[in-house]
Design an enzyme around this catalytic site. Structure first.
Site, PDB file in Angstrom:
ATOM      1  N   GLU A 106       0.415  -1.491   0.436  1.00  0.00           N
ATOM      2  CA  GLU A 106       1.851  -1.763   0.494  1.00  0.00           C
ATOM      3  C   GLU A 106       2.526  -0.751   1.405  1.00  0.00           C
ATOM      4  OE1 GLU A 106       3.533  -2.938  -3.274  1.00  0.00           O
ATOM      5  OE2 GLU A 106       5.381  -1.854  -2.845  1.00  0.00           O
ATOM      6  N   ASP A 108       6.498   0.344   2.228  1.00  0.00           N
ATOM      7  CA  ASP A 108       7.812   0.126   1.609  1.00  0.00           C
ATOM      8  C   ASP A 108       8.966   0.807   2.320  1.00  0.00           C
ATOM      9  OD1 ASP A 108       6.550  -1.165  -0.479  1.00  0.00           O
ATOM     10  OD2 ASP A 108       6.602   0.557  -1.822  1.00  0.00           O
ATOM     11  N   GLU A 110      12.788   1.180   0.760  1.00  0.00           N
ATOM     12  CA  GLU A 110      13.674   0.915  -0.373  1.00  0.00           C
ATOM     13  C   GLU A 110      14.983   1.678  -0.158  1.00  0.00           C
ATOM     14  OE1 GLU A 110      11.188   0.008  -4.344  1.00  0.00           O
ATOM     15  OE2 GLU A 110      10.989   2.083  -3.617  1.00  0.00           O
TER      16      GLU A 110
END
Length: 293
Positions: A106, A108, A110
């Site tokens: 993953e 990311d 955010e």
């Protein structure tokens, strides 16, 4: 005598071409439906300008999200996002790539909302083989709710680079040779969502979402995908080594890019797992290679 400077100049140019990286190719803006589709709470997604712009809506009942139609092994993925304006405490706007297995990979972005007047926090993370705990947090050098800005990932066999506009804010190098897993054989889909996370997002959960300010809206456009498309079960990219992001100039950042990365580290980084001696008394091995320590 007259030829020597010319030879030196030519030599320098060749060396620069070989050793210096260049920015990713310019993103191509396309409509939402070209590369993405909604995944939940369809009535909380609003389409504007023929689908070239999309608004995600969060209220006290639900947030919403979307994902890419394809799965990808390597490439360049970009989104123009305008964050929730005003009092956005408790909200999270996410843009990330993720594989489907239990030991997933993953990548990311955010964006953690905040009270009016307080800065947004951008948290990045990298999971490999199901292991994350590689959080870094920065304050952005602009208000991301005032206008659209570009957030992108360059991912190849050599490195993962996070960009804000054209500024590299994080590098995760391939460090398999020193025992660190690297995403290379699990195709990833691209996801984005707007959701309520007031149990942790703002000051560790101390600041709760003010539902009197709802609905909260995050705006999107661009929807650029330039990747090696593969089935979920594919273990390699058939065009590996042939695409633009595989070439030598994209195997590392250049001197100017490292200078800009250092600028972000020095002025805007507020948390870096590499320097957290409480969690990691011994720095993780990739940190030195990533120039984080």
């Amino acid at each position: 005598m007259g030829r020597l400077p010319l030879i030196l100049c030519l030599t320098f140019l060749v060396m620069a071409t070989v050793t210096f990286g260049v920015p990713p190719k310019k993103a191509v803006d396309v409509p939402f439906g070209r590369n993405y589709f909604p995944t939940w709470a369809f009535d909380h997604i609003k389409y504007l300008n023929g689908g070239s712009e999309v608004h995600l809506i969060l209220d006290k009942y639900t947030g919403t999200g979307f994902q890419s139609k394809g799965s990808y092994l390597f490439g360049h993925f970009s989104m123009h996002i305008k964050m929730v304006p005003g009092d956005s405490a408790g909200t999270v706007t996410a843009f990330y790539l993720s594989s489907q297995s239990s030991e997933h990979d993953e990548i990311d972005f955010e964006f953690l909302g905040n009270r009016t007047g307080q800065p947004y926090i951008l948290q990045t993370n990298v999971f490999t083989g199901g292991k994350g705990n590689r959080e870094q947090r920065i304050n952005l050098w602009f208000d991301p709710s005032k206008d659209y800005h570009s957030y992108s990932v360059l991912w190849n066999m050599y490195q993962i680079v996070f960009f804000v506009d054209d500024v590299p804010i994080r590098v995760f190098k391939n460090s398999k040779d020193i025992g660190v897993k690297f995403p290379f054989n699990q195709p990833m889909k691209i996801y984005s969502s707007l959701w309520n996370a007031d149990d942790w997002a703002t000051r560790g959960g101390l600041e709760k979402t003010n539902w009197a300010k709802a609905p909260f809206v995050a705006s999107y456009r661009g929807f650029h995908v330039d990747g090696c498309e593969a089935s979920v079960n594919a273990k390699f990219c058939e065009t590996q080594g042939k695409r633009w992001w595989d070439q030598k100039e994209f195997q590392d950042l250049d001197a100017q890019q490292y200078k800009r990365l250092k600028w972000v580290r020095t002025r805007y980084t507020i948390y870096n797992y590499c320097t957290d001696r409480v969690r990691f008394p011994v720095p993780p091995p990739e940190c030195r290679r990533d120039r984080d320590i």
